[in-house]
Design a protein around this motif. Structure first.
Motif, short mmCIF file in Angstrom:
data_model
loop_
_atom_site.label_atom_id
_atom_site.label_comp_id
_atom_site.label_asym_id
_atom_site.label_seq_id
_atom_site.Cartn_x
_atom_site.Cartn_y
_atom_site.Cartn_z
N ARG A 29 -3.56 4.07 -8.09
CA ARG A 29 -2.67 5.10 -7.41
C ARG A 29 -1.45 4.12 -6.92
NH1 ARG A 29 -6.09 6.60 -2.22
NH2 ARG A 29 -7.58 6.39 -3.82
N PRO A 30 -0.26 4.88 -6.77
CA PRO A 30 0.99 4.23 -6.19
C PRO A 30 0.45 3.39 -4.79
CG PRO A 30 1.64 6.22 -7.00
CD PRO A 30 0.06 6.30 -7.15
N VAL A 31 0.66 2.35 -4.72
CA VAL A 31 0.62 1.57 -3.40
C VAL A 31 1.50 1.67 -2.54
CG1 VAL A 31 -0.40 -0.61 -2.65
CG2 VAL A 31 -1.07 0.07 -4.91
N GLU A 32 1.40 2.57 -1.49
CA GLU A 32 2.36 2.86 -0.68
C GLU A 32 1.93 2.40 0.80
OE1 GLU A 32 3.15 6.94 -1.56
OE2 GLU A 32 4.51 6.52 -3.17
N VAL A 33 1.87 1.27 1.16
CA VAL A 33 1.48 0.55 2.49
C VAL A 33 2.52 -0.25 3.07
CG1 VAL A 33 -0.95 0.79 1.94
CG2 VAL A 33 0.15 -1.36 1.42
N SER A 34 2.52 -0.14 4.43
CA SER A 34 3.32 -0.99 5.27
C SER A 34 2.68 -2.11 5.87
CB SER A 34 3.92 0.02 6.49
OG SER A 34 4.64 0.89 5.78
N ASP A 35 3.26 -3.12 6.41
CA ASP A 35 2.81 -4.11 7.29
C ASP A 35 1.92 -5.04 6.20
OD1 ASP A 35 3.32 -3.08 9.62
OD2 ASP A 35 1.70 -1.84 9.71
N VAL A 36 2.66 -5.19 4.94
CA VAL A 36 2.08 -6.04 3.97
C VAL A 36 2.87 -7.24 4.27
CG1 VAL A 36 1.92 -6.58 1.49
CG2 VAL A 36 1.67 -4.24 2.24
N HIS A 48 -3.41 -5.01 -13.71
CA HIS A 48 -3.51 -5.80 -12.53
C HIS A 48 -2.27 -5.79 -11.73
CE1 HIS A 48 -7.77 -7.41 -12.88
NE2 HIS A 48 -7.60 -7.00 -14.07
N GLY A 49 -1.18 -5.82 -12.31
CA GLY A 49 0.14 -5.79 -11.94
C GLY A 49 1.19 -5.15 -12.47
N ARG A 56 7.71 -0.87 -5.55
CA ARG A 56 7.15 0.24 -4.43
C ARG A 56 6.87 -0.62 -3.22
NH1 ARG A 56 3.82 2.43 -7.58
NH2 ARG A 56 5.28 4.22 -8.26
N ILE A 57 6.03 -1.67 -3.31
CA ILE A 57 5.34 -2.28 -2.21
C ILE A 57 6.45 -3.08 -1.85
CG2 ILE A 57 3.99 -4.26 -1.50
CD1 ILE A 57 2.15 -3.51 -3.99
N LEU A 58 7.53 -3.94 -2.37
CA LEU A 58 8.69 -4.68 -1.75
C LEU A 58 9.73 -3.59 -1.07
CD1 LEU A 58 8.82 -7.02 -4.61
CD2 LEU A 58 8.13 -7.62 -2.46
N ASP A 59 9.63 -2.57 -1.74
CA ASP A 59 10.77 -1.66 -0.95
C ASP A 59 10.25 -1.31 0.37
OD1 ASP A 59 12.68 -1.58 -3.11
OD2 ASP A 59 11.68 0.33 -3.64
N ARG A 60 9.17 -1.21 0.71
CA ARG A 60 8.42 -0.98 2.27
C ARG A 60 8.37 -2.18 2.85
NH1 ARG A 60 4.99 3.86 3.23
NH2 ARG A 60 5.50 5.25 1.72
#
Length: 210
Positions: A29-36, A48-49, A56-60
């Motif tokens: 699924r789209p990985v939409e998490v903060s505090d990464v 795998h990537g 998406r991850i780097l935008d957040r």
């Protein structure tokens, strides 16, 4: 550590408010998490990537490092700068100490190129091997065990788990299997991990604490 399994090979690991994302690929699924605080991509195959997931991850979470072997750096060069890691390397970011193990993807077929693959050992506790039978050479509390893949034979995985002898195994890399096939392979893992250890089956989005 709180470990959350997403679809297929993707794990999100949380420690002291920071998150580590491992293998956010096209089957997830789209990985939409903060505090990464960092992302690890074990190898260049798109399950795998992908550039889309990393964007998406780097935008957040701008400015965070992305770790992976040289093949990942080449494959994703147009999308992201990769901190290249190889067998024996270590990195520390946030609350995570990462050690990297292995060099090559497991053979799929003689006609398919063998790419770089480097697994990650998180805080000497959780080991994610990517797509290879890798022993980190130290006791493993939690082993993320691929259960279905073009390169995987379940008997070889069983032998590998007997050799590594993790206290817990989490089945991952299941997108190539039907529900029946996933259950059957998980039962084979139980044969060799239990009763001395435990198999923890997580549905996508479920978590457990190590």
């Amino acid at each position: 550590m709180l470990v959350t399994k997403l679809e297929h090979a993707c794990l999100v690991v949380e420690q002291d408010g920071g998150r580590l994302v491992i293998d956010p690929g096209a089957y997830t699924r789209p990985v939409e998490v903060s505090d990464v605080v960092a992302v690890v991509v074990t190898h260049e195959h798109p399950d795998h990537g992908t550039a889309e997931q990393l964007d998406r991850i780097l935008d957040r979470n701008p400015g965070i490092p992305v770790f992976g072997p040289a093949g990942v750096a080449s494959a994703l060069a147009a999308a992201v700068e990769v901190d290249v890691v190889a067998d024996g390397d270590t990195r520390t970011v946030g609350a995570f100490t990462l050690s990297f193990h292995g060099t090559r993807h497991q053979l799929i077929h003689s006609s398919v190129p063998v790419v770089d693959n480097t697994g990650v050992f998180v805080n000497s506790t959780l080991f994610h091997p990517g797509d290879a039978y890798i022993d980190p050479g130290a006791p493993v509390e939690v082993f993320a065990a691929p259960v279905g893949a073009p390169w995987l034979k379940i008997g070889e995985l069983m032998d590998h788990l007997l050799a590594v002898a993790p206290r817990r195994a989490i089945p991952i890399h299941e997108a190539t299997l039907s529900d029946i096939g996933f259950a059957g392979h998980t039962d084979r893992i139980r044969q060799v991990v239990e009763p001395a250890g435990e198999v923890v089956v997580l549905a996508p989005g479920e978590s457990f604490t190590v």
